[in-house]
Motif scaffolding. Structure first.
Motif, PDB file in Angstrom:
ATOM      1  N   ILE A   1      34.899  40.521  37.345  1.00  0.00           N
ATOM      2  CA  ILE A   1      34.592  41.684  36.494  1.00  0.00           C
ATOM      3  C   ILE A   1      34.929  41.317  35.043  1.00  0.00           C
ATOM      4  CG2 ILE A   1      35.367  44.015  35.850  1.00  0.00           C
ATOM      5  CD1 ILE A   1      33.642  44.124  38.309  1.00  0.00           C
TER       6      ILE A   1
ATOM      7  N   PRO B   1      32.275  48.460  35.493  1.00  0.00           N
ATOM      8  CA  PRO B   1      33.079  47.731  36.467  1.00  0.00           C
ATOM      9  C   PRO B   1      33.336  48.503  37.765  1.00  0.00           C
ATOM     10  CG  PRO B   1      34.085  47.581  34.304  1.00  0.00           C
ATOM     11  CD  PRO B   1      32.969  48.581  34.209  1.00  0.00           C
ATOM     12  N   HIS B   2      33.481  49.816  37.680  1.00  0.00           N
ATOM     13  CA  HIS B   2      33.855  50.588  38.863  1.00  0.00           C
ATOM     14  C   HIS B   2      32.729  50.650  39.892  1.00  0.00           C
ATOM     15  CE1 HIS B   2      37.626  51.976  36.968  1.00  0.00           C
ATOM     16  NE2 HIS B   2      36.921  51.761  35.868  1.00  0.00           N
TER      17      HIS B   2
ATOM     18  N   ALA C   1      32.240  47.135  41.293  1.00  0.00           N
ATOM     19  CA  ALA C   1      33.327  46.748  42.208  1.00  0.00           C
ATOM     20  C   ALA C   1      33.169  47.419  43.566  1.00  0.00           C
ATOM     21  CB  ALA C   1      34.684  47.086  41.591  1.00  0.00           C
TER      22      ALA C   1
ATOM     23  N   THR D   1      39.497  39.558  37.098  1.00  0.00           N
ATOM     24  CA  THR D   1      39.019  40.412  36.007  1.00  0.00           C
ATOM     25  C   THR D   1      39.403  39.840  34.647  1.00  0.00           C
ATOM     26  OG1 THR D   1      41.000  41.803  35.836  1.00  0.00           O
ATOM     27  CG2 THR D   1      39.338  42.452  37.477  1.00  0.00           C
TER      28      THR D   1
ATOM     29  N   ASP E   1      42.724  47.259  34.688  1.00  0.00           N
ATOM     30  CA  ASP E   1      42.921  46.812  36.070  1.00  0.00           C
ATOM     31  C   ASP E   1      43.552  47.927  36.907  1.00  0.00           C
ATOM     32  OD1 ASP E   1      41.836  44.324  35.547  1.00  0.00           O
ATOM     33  OD2 ASP E   1      43.774  43.312  35.367  1.00  0.00           O
TER      34      ASP E   1
ATOM     35  N   LEU F   1      40.898  50.442  37.660  1.00  0.00           N
ATOM     36  CA  LEU F   1      39.993  49.907  38.680  1.00  0.00           C
ATOM     37  C   LEU F   1      40.606  50.057  40.066  1.00  0.00           C
ATOM     38  CD1 LEU F   1      37.269  48.361  39.079  1.00  0.00           C
ATOM     39  CD2 LEU F   1      38.632  46.259  39.032  1.00  0.00           C
TER      40      LEU F   1
END
Length: 169
Positions: A82, A98-99, A102, A121, A128, A131
């Motif tokens: 990420i 990113p969410h 992921a 990441t 982080d 996330l």
């Protein structure tokens, strides 16, 4: 020429360390996306990132491989990368959310039989933590960018978070 020599030195160091996969950071793109791809050909490991995409006509095309599936001691480990959306990138690239990415990667890697999921990441410790709160199924987040030196792994839900600090600490 100096940036290129430094980049080659970093790649060679990762080669010697036997890296399984690397999520690039923002300074890795100092020479541009195309030059990064040329230099990455010297790596004996894959550069991965599940949320970096080409802009324009290649809008649906990933810039790098999104993940790797490793086997260690008879166990399958899924690793994905990420890149932080607020970090500078060459104009030809974009970082997507990113969410959502992921969540998709956890589903994909579990579907491939991964018993453990690791996110590499480059976005900073605070992101982080966010996330880990929003995406279940990530066992370990190995983060970079904020250079937060953690004395021990930080636990957020079921995820452990560690950070690469300054000078490889």
């Amino acid at each position: 020429a100096q940036w290129q020599e430094q980049a080659l030195g970093v790649i060679e160091a990762y080669n010697l360390l036997g890296a399984d996969a690397v999520q690039p950071g923002s300074t890795d793109f100092a020479l541009g996306a195309e030059k990064f791809q040329d230099l990455s050909g010297k790596a004996k490991f894959p550069f991965i990132s599940s949320n970096l995409y080409w802009k324009g006509n290649g809008h649906h095309r990933l810039f790098l491989k999104d993940s790797v599936l490793l086997e260690r001691q008879g166990k399958k480990i899924g690793v994905f990368g990420i890149f932080g959306t607020a970090l500078p990138l060459p104009s030809s690239l974009e970082a997507r959310d990113p969410h959502s990415v992921a969540k998709r990667m956890v589903t994909k890697l579990r579907g491939q039989g991964a018993e453990m999921i690791i996110a590499l990441t480059h976005q900073g410790h605070d992101l982080d933590e966010k996330l880990a709160k929003s995406v279940s199924g990530i066992d370990l987040i190995v983060g970079a960018h904020s250079q937060s030196l953690l004395q021990k792994p930080y636990q957020e839900g079921d995820s452990l978070i560690v950070q690469l600090s300054n000078q490889g600490q």
